[in-house]
Write an enzyme that holds these catalytic residues in place. Structure first.
Site, mmCIF file in Angstrom:
data_model
loop_
_atom_site.group_PDB
_atom_site.id
_atom_site.type_symbol
_atom_site.label_atom_id
_atom_site.label_comp_id
_atom_site.label_asym_id
_atom_site.label_seq_id
_atom_site.Cartn_x
_atom_site.Cartn_y
_atom_site.Cartn_z
ATOM 1 C CG HIS A 653 6.902 -23.012 -52.562
ATOM 2 N ND1 HIS A 653 5.627 -23.295 -52.997
ATOM 3 C CD2 HIS A 653 7.574 -24.211 -52.552
ATOM 4 C CE1 HIS A 653 5.499 -24.593 -53.233
ATOM 5 N NE2 HIS A 653 6.678 -25.167 -52.982
ATOM 6 C CG ASP A 655 10.358 -27.173 -54.025
ATOM 7 O OD1 ASP A 655 9.507 -26.638 -53.295
ATOM 8 O OD2 ASP A 655 10.074 -27.914 -54.988
ATOM 9 C CG HIS A 705 6.816 -25.002 -57.671
ATOM 10 N ND1 HIS A 705 8.143 -24.822 -57.374
ATOM 11 C CD2 HIS A 705 6.346 -25.938 -56.783
ATOM 12 C CE1 HIS A 705 8.489 -25.605 -56.366
ATOM 13 N NE2 HIS A 705 7.396 -26.293 -55.986
ATOM 14 N NE ARG A 715 -2.373 -32.521 -56.680
ATOM 15 C CZ ARG A 715 -1.478 -31.552 -56.827
ATOM 16 N NH1 ARG A 715 -1.646 -30.394 -56.185
ATOM 17 N NH2 ARG A 715 -0.433 -31.710 -57.606
#
Length: 724
Positions: A653, A655, A705, A715
């Site tokens: 996607h 940002d 990314h 995480r």
């Protein structure tokens, strides 16, 4: 040439001689009082010429616009040698000590007389009015109050004139009243040739005239200029509230401080302690007071314990009235029993009010035969480990280290107070707070951290923290002022700082995380990565693991750990679906399992972090990009959680940002397996994340990314879309 008599109460500053309270007139006997005076030839007012405005003055605070000739120097020295200054006998006080210091500095002979041996009179000339000095009357003296004239420093005149006034009068009145009556009558005023110093050439009374005077410097000397009459008075006095102004001036006059040499009076009566001779070090009662919820108490206690002073010479008194701090403070006090001579702990369950706890600490000092009482409140961080030693060596009855809130003008002292005892701005406050003037300053109010000599703790000058309904610190200072005890604040060196507890909210988990605005310096010490400054330095090179992707350290691991704890404790994680009521329009195109900073009440603090710590790096690495509207804007700031059984990855996607930051909060290979970020266009991945480091990359155009799958563990990252 003429025969002078200078009669000065210990209020006066004669040729730079400082003093304290004016004395009251007493009745006297002519023969007993006048005959023993031993006053010889002295003052010659004909030497020197008046200086023009702005011209430097000469030596000894006299208005000489040229160097003194040897003959003039001899004449002045002879004057100082032959002039006798009389002052009444009184109990030792800080004001009297100041007066004696200035007299000694200028070489005056001072005779201290008691009762009838003191001539308690003064004809001075304050703005055209007759004034008088006052001395406490004896039980047998008959005192008639004269008209409400201002108190004055002293009188100068021929001995024979005084003798005539006294011997020719049948009235049993004080010298001041006799001279008052003589002056207001034309016949006797002319007969005795009485004149007033209308222009303050000799005497300056501060009462009603503080706006008429200005402190000035000429080389290594400070002097007082009467700007109304363009005169430089040689004697200055204060009374009532103007004593506080005199105290301020006393930090400079009589060669106490000058811009070239700094504080000369700081060295007066100083001690030198030898820590290697532990058994000779003074015994200290250390009072630690936690009276309100305060951020960074952990560091506060560490700095108290870290004072470079023999622990077995310290008796520790601890009072904590805050439930939130009880576990930490009580555990610390228990641990200190192994180091210091003794410990007395008063906690929440004891329900002791602050006023009484502070008075109890004074009693504790006396019980242990301590030589000093060192009081420290929880907002006072003594960063300098030698603070206690340096304050003792300063050898003052009451002295505080100057502490300020970093980047603010808020400090633990006031340079002046109003007539009702509250804060007022003083002429030198900002210069002292900002460190432009270093020294030892006589002030009317101190708080948070101070040292008190034990000889004040017994008797009538004992400090008390109770005064009507005043807060303990206000009561402490007002009681000392009423007793004539000087309070000093020292900024000779940097001692430490104050934390701001005004907005501290202990209802949150890890509440210091929110302190980046109110207590930035302390927040940085706890949370900012030690290598941050070098990373943003102009000559440093930022790491670039992928094209136009930059890496730099921002947070310590403690910050990351506490952020995870805080967000998990909040626990309101999003569903990870496209429906998101938190957003305008309610739709998220690339959903994650997350919590927004706004939800947890940290958005303002996070935007401050972007402005202060992230933007400098952005300006360094994305050369040519400037946000024209000011600081970084970021609507989307959130913590993301990746788990194998929840949301292990994120599809490719762009940002909605100009640039994005991604902060790693835990360790790959230890806290989780897999994970990382892959930049599709460059087929470049960053998987070896570093805790507290920021990954910064362009947003909506070039850097498509994806979040790589997390296969084990959990995480955590923080993400911000900057300048959408």
């Amino acid at each position: 040439m003429w025969i002078p008599i200078l009669v000065a109460a210990s209020t006066c500053l004669a040729t730079g001689v400082l003093a304290d309270e004016p004395a009251m007139d007493v009745s006297y006997d002519v023969k007993e009082d006048l005959l023993p005076l031993e006053v010889a030839l002295g003052l010659d007012t004909g030497v020197g010429v008046r200086c023009a405005e702005g011209q430097p003055r000469g030596e000894d605070l006299v208005e000489y616009c040229r160097p003194l000739t040897p003959q003039e120097r001899l004449r002045l020295n002879k004057t100082a040698t032959n002039l006798v200054v009389l002052t009444p006998l009184r109990k030792e006080s800080d004001g009297f000590s100041r007066f004696m210091r200035s007299a000694k500095l200028y070489g005056y002979k001072v005779k201290v007389r008691s009762g009838k041996d003191y001539i308690g009179a003064s004809v001075t000339m304050a703005r055209g009015f007759f004034s008088h000095c006052k001395q406490r009357p004896s039980k047998t003296s008959r005192l008639t109050t004269p008209p409400p004239f201002s108190p004055t420093p002293g009188i100068v005149g021929r001995a024979e004139s005084f003798h005539r006034v006294l011997s020719e009068s049948d009235e049993k009145k004080s010298l001041q009243l006799l001279l008052t009556h003589a002056y207001i009558k034309d016949a006797t005023r002319d007969k005795y040739n009485i004149r007033l110093d209308h222009l303050s050439n000799l005497f300056q009374n501060l009462n009603g005239a503080t706006g008429d005077v200005e402190l000035r410097f000429a080389g290594k000397d400070a002097y007082l200029q009467n700007t109304l009459y363009n005169s430089v008075p040689v004697v200055v006095t204060g009374n009532g509230h103007t004593n506080l102004v005199l105290n301020t001036l006393g930090s400079y006059l009589a060669r106490a401080w000058n811009p070239e040499e700094g504080c000369r009076s700081c060295w007066d009566d100083m001690l030198t302690l030898d820590p290697s001779k532990e058994e000779e070090m003074p015994i200290v009662a250390l009072g630690v007071f936690v009276e309100k919820e305060t951020p960074f108490v952990e560091e506060f206690l560490e700095k108290i314990a870290g004072q470079a002073y023999p622990k077995q010479r310290i008796h520790l008194f601890v009072h904590n009235s805050v439930e939130y701090h009880e576990a930490r403070v009580s555990a610390w006090a228990e641990a200190m029993k192994e180091e210091v001579a003794s410990v007395k702990y008063s906690g929440v369950e004891d329900n002791v009010k602050e006023w009484h706890a502070r008075n109890a600490a004074v009693d504790f000092c006396l019980e242990n035969k301590c030589q000093y009482f060192f009081s420290v409140d929880s907002e006072a961080h003594v960063d300098n480990p030698f603070t206690l030693k340096l304050l003792i060596e300063q050898n003052r009855d009451v002295v505080a280290p100057m502490l300020i809130r970093p980047y603010k003008a808020w400090s633990n002292f006031w340079g002046a107070i109003t007539s009702d005892g509250f804060y007022a701005r003083s002429m030198d406050y900002m210069e002292i707070v900002q460190g432009h003037r270093r020294g030892l300053w006589n002030v009317p109010y101190i708080s948070s951290c101070y040292l008190v000599s034990s000889h004040l703790l017994e008797g009538e000058k004992r400090p008390s923290y109770i005064k009507n309904l005043l807060d303990p610190d206000m009561a402490f200072c007002e009681n000392l002022r009423e007793k004539g005890v000087f309070m000093y604040v020292s900024n000779r060196v940097d001692f430490g700082h104050l934390v701001n507890a005004d907005q501290f909210d202990s209802s949150r988990l890890n509440p210091e995380l929110w302190q980046v605005i109110d207590n930035r310096w302390d927040w940085e010490q706890r949370y900012l990565h030690p290598n941050y400054s070098s990373a943003v330095a102009e000559n440093s090179t930022a790491e670039m693991p992928c094209p136009d992707v930059y890496w730099f350290p921002l947070f310590k691991e403690r910050y990351a750990k506490e952020m995870i704890e805080t967000f998990e404790d909040f626990g309101v994680w999003s569903s990870g679906t496209n429906d998101d009521p938190r957003l305008e329009g309610g739709y998220e195109s690339v959903p994650t399992i997350d919590i927004h900073m706004k939800q947890i009440g940290m958005e303002a603090e996070w935007l401050e972090i972007l402005r202060v710590y992230v933007q400098p790096m952005q300006l360094k690495v994305f050369e040519g990009y400037y946000n024209d509207v000011g600081p970084p804007r970021a609507i989307m700031n959130f913590m993301v959680r990746y788990k194998p059984d929840e949301q292990p990855f994120l599809r490719p996607h762009h940002d909605t940002s100009t640039y994005t930051i991604n902060v790693a909060l835990n360790k790959p290979g230890i806290d989780y397996q897999g994970g990382g970020c892959r930049f599709v266009r460059y087929n470049c991945s960053v998987t070896d994340s570093r805790v507290g480091w920021i990954l910064m990359h362009p947003g909506r155009l070039t850097h498509l990314h994806e979040g790589l799958p997390t296969t084990e563990g959990t995480r955590y990252i923080i993400v911000s879309f900057v300048d959408p």
